[in-house]
Write an enzyme that holds these catalytic residues in place. Sequence first.
Site, short mmCIF file in Angstrom:
data_model
loop_
_atom_site.label_atom_id
_atom_site.label_comp_id
_atom_site.label_asym_id
_atom_site.label_seq_id
_atom_site.Cartn_x
_atom_site.Cartn_y
_atom_site.Cartn_z
CE1 TYR A 1 -3.58 1.08 13.72
CE2 TYR A 1 -3.01 3.15 15.85
CZ TYR A 1 -3.00 1.61 15.27
OH TYR A 1 -2.07 0.91 15.59
CG ASN B 1 3.15 6.90 19.80
OD1 ASN B 1 2.77 6.98 20.82
ND2 ASN B 1 3.44 7.86 18.44
CB ALA C 1 -2.31 -2.33 9.97
CB THR D 1 -1.05 -0.35 1.51
OG1 THR D 1 -0.14 0.53 2.22
CG2 THR D 1 -1.81 -1.30 1.56
CB ALA E 1 -12.31 0.87 17.17
CE LYS F 1 -3.22 -2.87 15.81
NZ LYS F 1 -2.19 -3.93 14.21
CB THR G 1 -1.38 0.54 18.81
OG1 THR G 1 -0.80 1.20 19.31
CG2 THR G 1 -2.82 -0.48 18.41
CG ASP G 2 0.55 2.93 22.94
OD1 ASP G 2 0.45 3.18 22.04
OD2 ASP G 2 1.54 3.25 23.47
CD GLU G 3 -3.11 5.01 18.91
OE1 GLU G 3 -4.73 5.16 18.70
OE2 GLU G 3 -1.87 6.04 18.57
CB THR H 1 -6.85 -3.89 6.42
OG1 THR H 1 -6.68 -2.93 5.04
CG2 THR H 1 -5.17 -4.58 6.84
P1 NAD Z 1 3.54 1.11 7.67
O1 NAD Z 1 2.61 1.48 7.81
O2 NAD Z 1 4.58 1.46 8.35
O3 NAD Z 1 3.46 -0.17 7.37
C1 NAD Z 1 2.20 -1.59 7.18
C2 NAD Z 1 2.79 -2.37 6.92
O4 NAD Z 1 1.47 -3.33 5.95
C3 NAD Z 1 2.58 -1.48 5.08
O5 NAD Z 1 4.25 -2.44 4.01
C4 NAD Z 1 1.05 -1.84 3.23
O6 NAD Z 1 1.94 -2.12 2.31
C5 NAD Z 1 1.08 -3.51 4.56
N1 NAD Z 1 -0.39 -3.91 4.24
C6 NAD Z 1 -1.39 -2.91 4.44
N2 NAD Z 1 -2.84 -3.32 4.10
C7 NAD Z 1 -1.92 -4.20 3.61
C8 NAD Z 1 -2.87 -6.14 3.61
N3 NAD Z 1 -3.94 -5.83 2.96
N4 NAD Z 1 -2.32 -7.15 2.73
C9 NAD Z 1 -1.03 -7.11 3.07
N5 NAD Z 1 0.27 -6.35 3.14
C10 NAD Z 1 -1.05 -4.41 4.03
O7 NAD Z 1 2.94 0.25 10.03
P2 NAD Z 1 3.68 -0.13 11.08
O8 NAD Z 1 4.34 1.41 11.68
O9 NAD Z 1 5.26 -0.86 10.66
O10 NAD Z 1 2.65 -0.51 11.89
C11 NAD Z 1 3.10 -2.56 11.71
C12 NAD Z 1 2.07 -2.74 12.85
O11 NAD Z 1 2.71 -2.64 13.89
C13 NAD Z 1 0.59 -2.55 12.24
O12 NAD Z 1 -0.07 -3.87 13.18
C14 NAD Z 1 0.53 -1.37 14.06
O13 NAD Z 1 -1.32 -0.85 14.36
C15 NAD Z 1 1.59 -1.63 14.78
N6 NAD Z 1 1.96 -1.14 15.78
C16 NAD Z 1 2.15 0.11 15.11
C17 NAD Z 1 3.29 0.98 15.87
C18 NAD Z 1 4.18 2.26 15.23
O14 NAD Z 1 4.58 3.44 16.52
N7 NAD Z 1 4.54 2.67 14.23
C19 NAD Z 1 3.23 1.42 17.46
C20 NAD Z 1 2.62 -0.28 18.08
C21 NAD Z 1 1.86 -1.00 17.39
O1 DAU Z 2 0.44 4.01 19.92
C1 DAU Z 2 0.97 3.54 18.95
C2 DAU Z 2 0.90 4.69 18.02
O2 DAU Z 2 2.39 5.22 17.46
C3 DAU Z 2 0.99 3.30 17.33
O3 DAU Z 2 -0.25 2.32 17.36
C4 DAU Z 2 0.18 4.50 15.32
O4 DAU Z 2 0.58 3.26 14.16
C5 DAU Z 2 1.04 4.96 15.12
O5 DAU Z 2 0.65 6.06 14.13
C6 DAU Z 2 1.50 6.26 16.35
O6 DAU Z 2 0.28 6.97 16.74
P1 DAU Z 2 -0.43 8.41 16.62
O7 DAU Z 2 -0.52 8.93 16.83
O8 DAU Z 2 0.77 8.49 18.35
O9 DAU Z 2 1.92 8.69 16.46
P2 DAU Z 2 1.86 9.98 14.30
O10 DAU Z 2 2.63 10.30 14.69
O11 DAU Z 2 0.47 9.95 14.14
O12 DAU Z 2 1.43 11.13 16.02
C7 DAU Z 2 2.93 11.49 17.57
C8 DAU Z 2 1.65 12.38 18.13
O13 DAU Z 2 1.99 14.23 17.30
C9 DAU Z 2 0.71 12.50 18.25
O14 DAU Z 2 0.00 13.12 19.87
C10 DAU Z 2 -0.57 13.85 17.28
C11 DAU Z 2 0.83 14.46 16.96
N1 DAU Z 2 1.42 15.36 15.54
C12 DAU Z 2 1.09 14.30 14.34
C13 DAU Z 2 1.26 14.05 13.52
C14 DAU Z 2 1.60 14.09 12.47
C15 DAU Z 2 1.43 16.03 15.45
O15 DAU Z 2 1.61 17.59 17.01
N2 DAU Z 2 1.43 16.75 14.05
C16 DAU Z 2 1.85 16.05 13.09
O16 DAU Z 2 1.26 16.46 11.70
#
Ligand code: NAD
Ligand code: DAU
Length: 344
Positions: free
Chosen positions: A154, A183, A82, A36, A156, A158, A128-130, A99
Amino acid sequence: MNILVTGGCGFIGNHVVRNALLIPGVSAVVNLDLLTYSGNLLNLEDVNDERYSFVHGSITDSHIVQKTLQDFDIDVILHLAAESHVDRSINSVQPFIETNIDGTRVLLESVVSASSSGKKIAFVHVSTDEVYGSLEPDEHSFTEETPLNPQNPYAASKASSDMLVNAFINTHDISAAITRCSNNYGPRQFPEKLIPLMVLKAKKGEQLPVYGDGKQIRDWIHVEDHANGILSTMLALYMGTIASGEVFNFGADNEQQNISIVQHIISRTGANLSQIKHVTDRPGHDRRYAMGYQKAKAILGWKPEIDWEVGINDTIKWYMENPDWIRSIETGEYREYIKEQYKS
Ligand code: NAD
Ligand code: DAU
């Protein structure tokens, strides 16, 4: 052990794939990814290991999921695929339902189907912690016992998938564990998320959009620490040292306000504080997350290893020193590369 990683071309997935290949006894690491907007083949371009395979497809496609499980005789699924960005879920929830919930349903049904043919597959669900909702300033960190209370679409989606996993453990006796992490930050995160977005904008002299007062708090953990937590959970589940149904929280005792992260990025990139622009807050914005990870420490022997000061400075440096990766995303070239390679 033959491992299937879903979403391995994403931010966390590519670190999981790399680290899984370092584990003795791992014979195959298969990456099923739909590519994606956030999935990027460049994230794994330098992985040159004959045990690694890429399968282009969706976790919502039961045919491709079941074929992949059979073709590679998969023993363990690490489920990361995801829709991951909160802001996108506020604008359009449908891809999150499809997804995050239905994709997880397809994987779980495929595990049950394999089991009825005599093949046991362990399932690690990356959450996720969310799912726990938002903390007040003086509240204790989340534990694995904290009730689920998701506050945005999101979260909800998860939480729904977490509940499906629990239901399949209870109903179909599958072997599964759930991980929940705070995060993540580190290299190769899609630049819609706070840290890479701010580094790129700071570097270009653009405005830095801070939502609301910027005093929202997240517990930032390096992606390598999270990847190792997922792999520790996998090994414990596979070896049978933990029972099916266990949940593990991962965090880093590293609560930071968004505004102080943005100020730090400004100081490291040579940008100017006047670039900060407080913009309209995210609707329903969770105020604070903090993860208690004592259970992971006691049972898995896991703890966060990467110090925030070192990790954040290395991360900022990575985005400053990898203009090709940034450019390919900004120009959309990484999508062209995908089309070229996977024309079918
Ligand atoms: P990301 O958006 O960087 O990567 C998601 C990946 O999933 C991409 O490679 C995308 O192509 C793939 N994908 C999406 N839909 C798909 C489908 N239908 N089939 C197969 N592949 C698909 O996300 P991320 O930040 O790497 O997060 C990965 C996982 O970890 C997620 O489940 C997210 O909820 C969880 N998570 C993320 C964080 C964070 O801070 N980023 C924290 C805690 C948990
Ligand atoms: O807590 C874990 C989660 O962390 C994961 O489950 C999610 O997949 C991941 O996207 C992340 O979610 P957040 O919403 O916390 O991450 P984001 O980087 O979007 O935002 C971090 C914080 O910064 C949040 O409080 C919103 C704020 N923010 C974000 C953006 C993109 C801003 O103030 N300005 C911005 O432009």
